[in-house]
Write an enzyme that holds these catalytic residues in place. Structure first.
Site, PDB file in Angstrom:
ATOM      1  N   LEU A 188      -3.433  16.120  -7.163  1.00  0.00           N
ATOM      2  CA  LEU A 188      -2.169  16.668  -7.435  1.00  0.00           C
ATOM      3  C   LEU A 188      -0.992  15.664  -7.675  1.00  0.00           C
ATOM      4  O   LEU A 188      -1.017  14.932  -6.598  1.00  0.00           O
ATOM      5  CB  LEU A 188      -1.896  17.920  -6.418  1.00  0.00           C
ATOM      6  N   LEU A 237       5.034   2.065 -13.935  1.00  0.00           N
ATOM      7  CA  LEU A 237       5.358   0.681 -14.203  1.00  0.00           C
ATOM      8  C   LEU A 237       7.009   0.630 -14.217  1.00  0.00           C
ATOM      9  O   LEU A 237       7.573  -0.048 -14.610  1.00  0.00           O
ATOM     10  CB  LEU A 237       5.058   0.153 -15.475  1.00  0.00           C
ATOM     11  N   CYS A 290       0.437  10.676   0.485  1.00  0.00           N
ATOM     12  CA  CYS A 290      -0.813  10.417  -0.007  1.00  0.00           C
ATOM     13  C   CYS A 290      -0.798   8.724   0.010  1.00  0.00           C
ATOM     14  O   CYS A 290      -1.664   8.142   0.590  1.00  0.00           O
ATOM     15  CB  CYS A 290      -0.954  10.881  -1.298  1.00  0.00           C
TER      16      CYS A 290
END
Length: 433
Positions: free
Chosen positions: A150, A250, A260
């Site tokens: 997710l 980028l 995370c």
């Protein structure tokens, strides 16, 4: 036919998974030890900000397909498939993942299982965890590992229309059951990848390690661009047209944060060391350090604009969440910069469209504004640290009317430098002249 699913842990992952599975037509029972969280969800309120989730939650509740509980016994009686979605934070003072919540959830569930069922781990765990946990389940239960992918801000979309489904299994029935559970996605063309436990665990952390590396690569190029008086945004644009590289992740700027990427790459390094493969991931230490250096450089640029000191100066900070479309402040670069400047003597006022409550609880010593204009009022320098749309669309002339000095540092390369300079602003950004 599988109809009844349970979701153990109703944080960001679990609440989203429970609501979306009910949206697909399953009967779903969500469990959490936090009674306040369960009460909020049962009332149709999401305890965090995630676009589009609340209507899905409320439809599930209204249909009767979605309920919540704090009872493992009720979960065991109800469910054919149990999804474990509890958190795996970083251990205090270590790189390794803290698995106590996963272990506790498996132990509590194992103690009440008394009929055949499938237990599915979705938490991000160090490789080898699934095999260990399988031994803690009773003979009636089969284990599969099904990592989540997710993105905060897109969690509903990523659950209902994922780009891939990965399942780690050791027994045929587990694969067949999960193919039925996810048939709506696979019928729509989502790839279904079957692996062993270890590979399924590695997919998630490898993906996060790659994304973190790509972000830190362009930010390393920003460091070089600053030294060479080049423009990292043009460099990034040119690189993005190479099909082998692509433009996603980028974007040069303040770097990554959240719950995370930072903790996952550190846990990955720690686990590789335990396996004797630490040299394979030593590059991730530099990835992590590049990310932290961008925060330090942001503070330096702001200090330079103020003549070398924050003492007695007012700083307006736009952004507290680690990314837009989220209220998540875990390892937030924006809050880290704000706190550092306050510690160096600056008077800091912060505004974020969604993360104010979380920021106030985490950093009560900072000042907070009720709007972007309020946060930058009388500021000697403005810092854009989270690229919310409302910040990208600000009118530099309007902002200029309320600040003490027209200095701005664009930490996300989200603004048009020429537009701001034409309005009389001294504009600086990471990786640009």
């Amino acid at each position: 036919m599988i109809h009844r699913l349970t979701v153990i842990g109703t944080g960001y992952l679990g609440a989203t998974h429970a609501a979306c599975m009910a949206e697909l037509g399953y009967e779903v029972l969500g469990l959490d030890a936090d009674e306040r969280k369960i009460s909020l969800l049962a009332a149709g309120e999401v305890p965090f900000y995630e676009p589009g989730l609340e209507p899905v939650l409320r439809r599930g509740l209204a249909s009767g397909r979605l309920r919540f509980t704090t009872s493992y016994e009720e979960v065991a009686r109800f469910g054919d498939v149990h999804f474990v979605c509890v958190g795996t934070p970083q251990k205090a003072g270590e790189y390794a993942a803290d698995l106590r919540y996963v272990d506790a959830a498996f132990d509590a569930l194992a103690a009440v299982i008394d009929r055949p069922c499938l237990v599915v781990g979705k938490s991000t765990v160090p490789v080898g965890t699934a095999a260990r946990l399988a031994e803690r389940l009773p003979p009636e239960a089969v284990l599969a590992w099904n990592p989540e992918f997710l993105r905060e801000g897109f969690a509903v979309q990523d659950t209902l229309r994922p780009d891939r489904i990965v399942v780690g299994v050791t027994e045929g029935p587990a694969e067949a059951i999960l193919r039925r559970v996810y048939s709506a996605m696979t019928d729509a063309g989502t790839p279904f990848i079957v692996t062993d436990y270890a590979t399924s665990e590695l997919v998630k952390v490898a993906a996060n390690a790659f994304l973190a590396t790509k972000i830190s690569f362009i930010n390393a190029m920003a460091e070089v661009c600053e030294a060479a008086h080049a423009d990292v945004t043009k460099l990034s644009e040119a690189l993005s047209h190479d099909d082998r590289i692509g433009g996603k992740f980028l974007g040069p700027g303040l770097g990554f944060g959240g719950g995370c990427l930072p903790k996952d790459i550190r846990a990955f390094m720690a686990r590789a060391g335990e396996l004797g493969a630490d040299q394979a991931l030593t590059f991730l230490r530099e990835v992590d350090e590049i990310n932290i250096r961008r925060r330090i450089r942001m503070v330096e640029l702001a200090r330079i604009l103020l003549g070398g000191s924050f003492v007695g100066r007012t700083v307006g900070v736009l952004g507290a969440a680690f990314k837009p479309n989220s209220d998540d402040i875990r390892d937030s670069p924006a809050l880290d910069v704000a706190v550092t400047i306050r510690e160096q003597g600056g008077k800091v006022t912060v505004y974020d469209p969604r993360a104010m409550g979380n920021a106030r609880r985490a950093q009560p010593d900072l000042d907070y504004g009720d709007s972007a204009l309020d946060a930058v009022r009388d500021a000697h320098v403005v810092l854009l640290l989270t690229e919310w749309a409302e910040f990208r669309e600000m009118d530099p002339a309007e902002i200029g009317e309320v600040v003490a000095e027209r200095n701005i540092v664009d930490g996300r390369n989200a603004l048009d430098p020429e537009r701001w300079r034409a309005a009389g602003w001294h504009y600086r950004a990471l990786g640009r002249p």
